[in-house]
Design an enzyme around this catalytic site. Sequence first.
Site, PDB file in Angstrom:
ATOM      1  N   LEU A   1      11.255 -20.007  -5.668  1.00 45.41           N
ATOM      2  CA  LEU A   1      10.236 -19.217  -4.968  1.00 45.41           C
ATOM      3  C   LEU A   1       8.914 -19.331  -5.710  1.00 45.41           C
ATOM      4  O   LEU A   1       8.880 -19.193  -6.937  1.00 45.41           O
ATOM      5  CB  LEU A   1      10.663 -17.734  -4.928  1.00 45.41           C
ATOM      6  CG  LEU A   1       9.625 -16.755  -4.351  1.00 45.41           C
ATOM      7  CD1 LEU A   1       9.555 -16.868  -2.822  1.00 45.41           C
ATOM      8  CD2 LEU A   1       9.945 -15.308  -4.736  1.00 45.41           C
TER       9      LEU A   1
ATOM     10  N   GLU B   1       1.681 -13.703  11.658  1.00 42.50           N
ATOM     11  CA  GLU B   1       2.185 -12.577  12.449  1.00 42.50           C
ATOM     12  C   GLU B   1       2.052 -11.333  11.577  1.00 42.50           C
ATOM     13  O   GLU B   1       2.435 -11.356  10.402  1.00 42.50           O
ATOM     14  CB  GLU B   1       3.666 -12.796  12.802  1.00 42.50           C
ATOM     15  CG  GLU B   1       3.902 -13.979  13.712  1.00 42.50           C
ATOM     16  CD  GLU B   1       3.316 -13.785  15.105  1.00 42.50           C
ATOM     17  OE1 GLU B   1       3.266 -12.635  15.571  1.00 42.50           O
ATOM     18  OE2 GLU B   1       2.905 -14.788  15.718  1.00 42.50           O
TER      19      GLU B   1
ATOM     20  N   ASN C   1       1.317   3.446  -2.942  1.00 42.79           N
ATOM     21  CA  ASN C   1       1.861   3.904  -4.235  1.00 42.79           C
ATOM     22  C   ASN C   1       1.339   5.290  -4.601  1.00 42.79           C
ATOM     23  O   ASN C   1       2.090   6.146  -5.084  1.00 42.79           O
ATOM     24  CB  ASN C   1       1.454   2.949  -5.366  1.00 42.79           C
ATOM     25  CG  ASN C   1       2.086   1.591  -5.239  1.00 42.79           C
ATOM     26  OD1 ASN C   1       2.996   1.407  -4.449  1.00 42.79           O
ATOM     27  ND2 ASN C   1       1.605   0.639  -6.015  1.00 42.79           N
ATOM     28  N   GLY C   2       0.032   5.508  -4.376  1.00 46.18           N
ATOM     29  CA  GLY C   2      -0.592   6.787  -4.738  1.00 46.18           C
ATOM     30  C   GLY C   2      -0.013   7.922  -3.909  1.00 46.18           C
ATOM     31  O   GLY C   2       0.321   8.995  -4.444  1.00 46.18           O
TER      32      GLY C   2
ATOM     33  N   ARG D   1       2.143  -5.159   5.880  1.00 47.90           N
ATOM     34  CA  ARG D   1       1.372  -4.118   5.195  1.00 47.90           C
ATOM     35  C   ARG D   1       2.146  -2.812   5.276  1.00 47.90           C
ATOM     36  O   ARG D   1       2.457  -2.326   6.371  1.00 47.90           O
ATOM     37  CB  ARG D   1      -0.021  -3.930   5.807  1.00 47.90           C
ATOM     38  CG  ARG D   1      -0.789  -2.851   5.036  1.00 47.90           C
ATOM     39  CD  ARG D   1      -2.234  -2.692   5.444  1.00 47.90           C
ATOM     40  NE  ARG D   1      -2.873  -1.754   4.515  1.00 47.90           N
ATOM     41  CZ  ARG D   1      -4.106  -1.849   4.051  1.00 47.90           C
ATOM     42  NH1 ARG D   1      -4.874  -2.846   4.441  1.00 47.90           N
ATOM     43  NH2 ARG D   1      -4.588  -0.965   3.213  1.00 47.90           N
TER      44      ARG D   1
ATOM     45  N   HIS E   1       2.647   3.424  -9.097  1.00 45.00           N
ATOM     46  CA  HIS E   1       2.535   1.979  -9.348  1.00 45.00           C
ATOM     47  C   HIS E   1       3.786   1.453 -10.060  1.00 45.00           C
ATOM     48  O   HIS E   1       4.253   0.353  -9.772  1.00 45.00           O
ATOM     49  CB  HIS E   1       1.273   1.668 -10.166  1.00 45.00           C
ATOM     50  CG  HIS E   1      -0.005   2.015  -9.445  1.00 45.00           C
ATOM     51  ND1 HIS E   1      -0.221   1.694  -8.122  1.00 45.00           N
ATOM     52  CD2 HIS E   1      -1.123   2.661  -9.853  1.00 45.00           C
ATOM     53  CE1 HIS E   1      -1.423   2.123  -7.751  1.00 45.00           C
ATOM     54  NE2 HIS E   1      -1.991   2.720  -8.784  1.00 45.00           N
TER      55      HIS E   1
ATOM     56  N   TRP F   1       2.880   7.979  -2.402  1.00 42.37           N
ATOM     57  CA  TRP F   1       4.282   8.156  -2.792  1.00 42.37           C
ATOM     58  C   TRP F   1       4.357   9.065  -4.025  1.00 42.37           C
ATOM     59  O   TRP F   1       5.190   9.974  -4.087  1.00 42.37           O
ATOM     60  CB  TRP F   1       4.903   6.791  -3.097  1.00 42.37           C
ATOM     61  CG  TRP F   1       6.359   6.830  -3.451  1.00 42.37           C
ATOM     62  CD1 TRP F   1       7.423   6.700  -2.603  1.00 42.37           C
ATOM     63  CD2 TRP F   1       6.916   7.021  -4.768  1.00 42.37           C
ATOM     64  NE1 TRP F   1       8.605   6.804  -3.293  1.00 42.37           N
ATOM     65  CE2 TRP F   1       8.323   7.000  -4.625  1.00 42.37           C
ATOM     66  CE3 TRP F   1       6.372   7.219  -6.036  1.00 42.37           C
ATOM     67  CZ2 TRP F   1       9.190   7.155  -5.710  1.00 42.37           C
ATOM     68  CZ3 TRP F   1       7.230   7.376  -7.125  1.00 42.37           C
ATOM     69  CH2 TRP F   1       8.623   7.345  -6.953  1.00 42.37           C
TER      70      TRP F   1
ATOM     71  N   ARG G   1      -0.516   9.131 -10.115  1.00 49.87           N
ATOM     72  CA  ARG G   1      -0.585   7.844  -9.421  1.00 49.87           C
ATOM     73  C   ARG G   1       0.085   6.710 -10.194  1.00 49.87           C
ATOM     74  O   ARG G   1       0.667   5.799  -9.610  1.00 49.87           O
ATOM     75  CB  ARG G   1      -2.049   7.494  -9.116  1.00 49.87           C
ATOM     76  CG  ARG G   1      -2.718   8.446  -8.136  1.00 49.87           C
ATOM     77  CD  ARG G   1      -4.175   8.065  -7.908  1.00 49.87           C
ATOM     78  NE  ARG G   1      -4.313   6.719  -7.385  1.00 49.87           N
ATOM     79  CZ  ARG G   1      -4.178   6.390  -6.097  1.00 49.87           C
ATOM     80  NH1 ARG G   1      -3.920   7.317  -5.201  1.00 49.87           N
ATOM     81  NH2 ARG G   1      -4.306   5.133  -5.718  1.00 49.87           N
TER      82      ARG G   1
ATOM     83  N   ASP H   1       0.830  -1.207   0.000  1.00 52.36           N
ATOM     84  CA  ASP H   1       0.000   0.000   0.000  1.00 52.36           C
ATOM     85  C   ASP H   1       0.868   1.262   0.000  1.00 52.36           C
ATOM     86  O   ASP H   1       1.973   1.262   0.541  1.00 52.36           O
ATOM     87  CB  ASP H   1      -0.906  -0.022   1.239  1.00 52.36           C
ATOM     88  CG  ASP H   1      -2.093   0.926   1.107  1.00 52.36           C
ATOM     89  OD1 ASP H   1      -2.333   1.440  -0.006  1.00 52.36           O
ATOM     90  OD2 ASP H   1      -2.776   1.167   2.112  1.00 52.36           O
TER      91      ASP H   1
ATOM     92  N   THR I   1     -10.807  -7.251  -5.312  1.00 55.49           N
ATOM     93  CA  THR I   1     -12.165  -7.195  -5.870  1.00 55.49           C
ATOM     94  C   THR I   1     -12.728  -5.775  -5.701  1.00 55.49           C
ATOM     95  O   THR I   1     -13.516  -5.320  -6.522  1.00 55.49           O
ATOM     96  CB  THR I   1     -13.094  -8.234  -5.183  1.00 55.49           C
ATOM     97  OG1 THR I   1     -12.906  -8.161  -3.769  1.00 55.49           O
ATOM     98  CG2 THR I   1     -12.777  -9.644  -5.613  1.00 55.49           C
ATOM     99  N   GLU I   2     -12.283  -5.074  -4.657  1.00 55.56           N
ATOM    100  CA  GLU I   2     -12.769  -3.706  -4.405  1.00 55.56           C
ATOM    101  C   GLU I   2     -12.070  -2.676  -5.298  1.00 55.56           C
ATOM    102  O   GLU I   2     -12.594  -1.577  -5.511  1.00 55.56           O
ATOM    103  CB  GLU I   2     -12.563  -3.315  -2.930  1.00 55.56           C
ATOM    104  CG  GLU I   2     -13.478  -4.040  -1.956  1.00 55.56           C
ATOM    105  CD  GLU I   2     -13.097  -5.508  -1.718  1.00 55.56           C
ATOM    106  OE1 GLU I   2     -11.907  -5.857  -1.880  1.00 55.56           O
ATOM    107  OE2 GLU I   2     -13.997  -6.310  -1.389  1.00 55.56           O
TER     108      GLU I   2
HETATM  109  C1  FPP Z   1      -1.824   0.186  -3.407  1.00 53.53           C
HETATM  110  O1  FPP Z   1      -1.402   1.518  -3.445  1.00 53.53           O
HETATM  111  C2  FPP Z   1      -1.322  -0.547  -4.553  1.00 53.53           C
HETATM  112  C3  FPP Z   1      -2.064  -1.121  -5.536  1.00 53.53           C
HETATM  113  C4  FPP Z   1      -3.543  -1.082  -5.573  1.00 53.53           C
HETATM  114  C5  FPP Z   1      -1.467  -1.800  -6.684  1.00 53.53           C
HETATM  115  C6  FPP Z   1      -0.235  -2.597  -6.417  1.00 53.53           C
HETATM  116  C7  FPP Z   1       0.594  -2.663  -7.624  1.00 53.53           C
HETATM  117  C8  FPP Z   1       1.938  -2.597  -7.655  1.00 53.53           C
HETATM  118  C9  FPP Z   1       2.804  -2.521  -6.487  1.00 53.53           C
HETATM  119  C10 FPP Z   1       2.654  -2.591  -8.934  1.00 53.53           C
HETATM  120  C11 FPP Z   1       3.068  -3.968  -9.334  1.00 53.53           C
HETATM  121  C12 FPP Z   1       2.056  -4.386 -10.222  1.00 53.53           C
HETATM  122  C13 FPP Z   1       1.644  -5.583 -10.606  1.00 53.53           C
HETATM  123  C14 FPP Z   1       0.433  -5.520 -11.415  1.00 53.53           C
HETATM  124  C15 FPP Z   1       2.254  -6.872 -10.286  1.00 53.53           C
HETATM  125  P1  FPP Z   1      -2.507   2.653  -3.482  1.00 53.53           P
HETATM  126  O2  FPP Z   1      -2.730   3.022  -4.898  1.00 53.53           O
HETATM  127  O3  FPP Z   1      -3.722   2.177  -2.745  1.00 53.53           O
HETATM  128  O4  FPP Z   1      -1.795   3.797  -2.703  1.00 53.53           O
HETATM  129  P2  FPP Z   1      -2.477   4.927  -1.794  1.00 53.53           P
HETATM  130  O5  FPP Z   1      -3.108   4.237  -0.620  1.00 53.53           O
HETATM  131  O6  FPP Z   1      -1.321   5.779  -1.403  1.00 53.53           O
HETATM  132  O7  FPP Z   1      -3.462   5.645  -2.676  1.00 53.53           O
END
Ligand code: FPP
Length: 234
Positions: A121, A200, A12-13, A181, A27, A15, A23, A10, A56-57
Amino acid sequence: MPRHVAIIMDGNGRWASKHGENRSEGHLAGKESLRECCEYAVEKGIEYLSIFAFSTENWNRPADEVAQLMSLMASSVIGEMGTFRKNSIRFRMLGDRSAVPADVLGPIEEAERETASNTRLDLFVLFCYGGKWDIVNAAGKYGRQCYEAALRGEPCPSIDVDGFSRFLETAGVPDPDLLIRTGGEKRISNFLLWQCAYAEFYFTDILWPDFRKIQFQSALDSFAKRDRRYGQIK
Ligand code: FPP
């Protein structure tokens, strides 16, 4: 050392906003963290890594972000084939394949075939996945067995916890020992609900694109100090 690590990637957005980017750049940067964590997992002898790539959400996000995550999945599985080969990583998607667009499912299934004999792996990418969906889907599979038994005039086969687990997407895979997480939230967000019964939990404020080898090692160090009792008294 945990055998199975699960990660909710979690942040990416956030960051991306922090760096004045959109956004999608977040990713893309997250993909780099994922590669680094896969390689570190191989180095550390972790056997299974499950990562939450699309829930799914997540279908409820704006259409352009959904489209970007879909195309990122398709391009990543093809683009990372060299990483899979070099590190002997077996790739598998867990989730609702009927929800995945055909032009994304094609590359996913090609990567599954290409990496099927890799051994270091197991990388499970949870895509179009929800923990509640997994349990309901498993119940449906069991229900069908009961229905078929009834058609033969036989009783519904009895089932226990282990038997039910064999209907889940993770059939045959040991449950996660450690759930990480990133991004500061402290919730499970419909990830591996059944499978994390005794995992854990490790929560960190680090945003996923900043979660690299050093941060992964801190999570492993934290895990090493945990006293796992599984409801018993030691
Ligand atoms: C959550 O960050 C991240 C995701 C919904 C997508 C995860 C995808 C990657 C890490 C890229 C690798 C990709 C694949 C397809 C293997 P967020 O967008 O919810 O961030 P935020 O909470 O800051 O908005």
